[in-house]
Design an enzyme around this catalytic site. Structure first.
Site, short mmCIF file in Angstrom:
data_model
loop_
_atom_site.label_atom_id
_atom_site.label_comp_id
_atom_site.label_asym_id
_atom_site.label_seq_id
_atom_site.Cartn_x
_atom_site.Cartn_y
_atom_site.Cartn_z
N HIS A 203 0.51 -37.06 21.08
CA HIS A 203 0.56 -36.85 19.63
C HIS A 203 1.39 -37.89 18.88
O HIS A 203 1.41 -37.91 17.66
CB HIS A 203 1.01 -35.43 19.30
CG HIS A 203 2.45 -35.12 19.52
ND1 HIS A 203 3.34 -34.99 18.46
CD2 HIS A 203 3.17 -34.91 20.63
CE1 HIS A 203 4.53 -34.68 18.95
NE2 HIS A 203 4.45 -34.63 20.27
N THR A 239 -5.96 -25.40 34.79
CA THR A 239 -7.22 -26.02 34.35
C THR A 239 -6.90 -27.15 33.38
O THR A 239 -6.13 -26.98 32.44
CB THR A 239 -8.12 -24.97 33.68
OG1 THR A 239 -8.35 -23.93 34.64
CG2 THR A 239 -9.44 -25.56 33.23
N CYS A 327 13.25 -32.51 16.99
CA CYS A 327 13.84 -31.41 17.77
C CYS A 327 15.13 -30.92 17.13
O CYS A 327 15.49 -29.76 17.27
CB CYS A 327 14.17 -31.86 19.19
SG CYS A 327 12.80 -32.63 19.99
N1 PLP Z 1 10.58 -38.04 24.70
C1 PLP Z 1 10.76 -38.65 23.52
C2 PLP Z 1 11.50 -39.95 23.47
C3 PLP Z 1 10.26 -38.08 22.35
O1 PLP Z 1 10.46 -38.67 21.18
C4 PLP Z 1 9.55 -36.85 22.44
C5 PLP Z 1 9.06 -36.16 21.23
O2 PLP Z 1 9.61 -36.27 20.17
C6 PLP Z 1 9.38 -36.26 23.70
C7 PLP Z 1 9.91 -36.89 24.81
C8 PLP Z 1 8.65 -34.96 23.87
O3 PLP Z 1 7.25 -35.15 23.77
P1 PLP Z 1 6.30 -33.91 23.38
O4 PLP Z 1 6.51 -33.65 21.93
O5 PLP Z 1 4.92 -34.41 23.69
O6 PLP Z 1 6.68 -32.78 24.24
#
Ligand code: PLP
Length: 384
Positions: A203, A239, A327
């Protein structure tokens, strides 16, 4: 709305949706089924795997599809460390950097909590970079794995991954790189990088949320985290998300095709935006490495404000960005990434990140830079 939060997520590209569509509709088979519908899905999955492998310079069998970057990071960190510990119980340390995404950091903490690992955090310098010397200084005979990200999600700093991987290799330690933010902008040839494992997420690239990849070099042992029907060569049961895999492969191929030209264009726009903000906003500080940074990320601290208030003010003016990582959104706690880089907590909590996709327009960035000047001034006036 001017969307400057592409490091959080991107919309699905039209070409990607078109590539996925058959596998969401008529060709809806389960790749494990032996009838023709299932076999068509299995072929699509195999083609997607081969296409991702071509970009990563690896064999298709070294590509595992996951539910995203978080799962890929968990599988790499826990899976490799636990497999090595099972083979040799003396291997009970993992090394991460001080600026890792929580998907890596929390995986390492889990190993410490439940599997008697020690976590060694290699420090970063003021630009967010790890030097090979700093990494070598924390490697021990008991180190099972090193996990250091390719490019940082909050400040865009790019690590010298090939040198870091070589340093780990010189001690016989496997090296994992979280390349979730790097993908689409930086070279991903796993042979040139010398990495043993690398995570990607769909994404961030114009594919849907909920699909990712973990590259694991052939001979690297890895313990699965999800058990069941043995899909993905036993590395990740469940799956398969056929349409997601097809979409991720299409998005990665598209990003790769336009990379050099887009990279230069977006980097030039980023630099003008950074100049406009630094000259227009008194006291603004660019965070991250001045040169070794993603073309797509401009990040600042605005001392005397709160990052969250600046975001709200910017959104009122039609500019959408974030205070660091998606996050941590909504949290007023200072960013651990910035504190690891040596920023004082009260400066770190004034962070604002602007991140672009390849379609970003210069005119939008000029409008955004003006909005930033106004937003910071108004937050400072209200706060004083
Ligand atoms: N690692 C980094 C450096 C990211 O920026 C992110 C998402 O912001 C992730 C891992 C996590 O990826 P996902 O959103 O596909 O779980």
């Amino acid at each position: 709305m001017i969307f400057l939060d592409a490091a959080a997520t991107t919309p699905v590209r039209r070409e990607v949706l078109d590539a996925m569509w058959p596998y969401l509709t008529g060709e809806f088979g389960n790749p494990s089924s032996h009838h023709t519908l299932g076999q068509a899905a299995a072929r699509a999955l195999a083609d997607a795997r081969a296409s991702v492998a071509a970009v990563l310079g690896c064999r298709p069998g070294e590509v595992t599809f996951t539910s995203g970057g978080t799962e890929a990071d968990n599988l790499a960190v826990k899976g490799i460390a636990l497999a090595r510990q099972a083979a040799d119980p003396a291997l009970n340390r993992v090394v991460i950097s001080g600026v890792e995404h929580p998907a890596v950091e929390e995986s390492a903490r889990y190993l410490a909590r439940f599997h008697a690992f020690e976590v060694d955090v290699v420090p970063v310098d003021g630009t967010g970079q790890v030097t090979p010397e700093a990494l070598l200084a924390v490697l021990r005979p008991e180190t099972a794995l090193v996990s250091i990200m390719y490019a940082n999600n909050e400040v865009g700093t790019v690590q010298p991954v090939a040198e870091l991987a070589a340093a780990a290799r010189s001690h016989g330690v496997p090296f994992h790189a979280d390349a979730v933010q790097a993908a689409g902008w930086l070279p991903l040839d796993t042979r040139a990088l010398g990495v043993d494992a690398m995570s990607l997420s769909g994404h961030k690239l114009g594919a849907p949320k909920g699909c990712g990849v973990l590259f694991v070099r052939g001979r690297t042992r890895i313990e699965p985290l999800i058990h069941g029907g043995g899909q993905e060569r036993g590395r990740r049961s469940g799956t398969e998300n056929v349409a997601g895999a097809v979409g991720l492969a299409a998005a990665l191929a598209l990003a790769q095709a336009g990379q050099e030209e887009e990279r230069r264009r977006v980097a030039a726009l980023r630099d003008s935006f950074i100049d406009a903000v630094l000259t227009g906003v008194p006291g603004a500080v660019l965070t991250g490495h001045p040169a070794e940074r993603l073309p797509s990320v401009a990040s600042f601290c605005f001392p005397g404000t709160s990052g969250e208030s600046v975001l709200l003010e910017l959104e009122r003016q039609g500019v959408v960005c974030s205070s660091g990582s998606a996050c941590a959104a909504g949290s007023d706690a200072p960013s651990p990434v910035l504190t690891a880089m040596g920023f004082e907590a009260e400066v770190a909590q004034t962070a604002v990140r602007f991140s672009f996709d390849a379609a970003v327009a210069g005119e939008d960035l000029a409008v955004a830079a003006k909005a930033v000047r106004q937003a910071v001034a108004s937050v400072r006036t209200l706060g004083s």
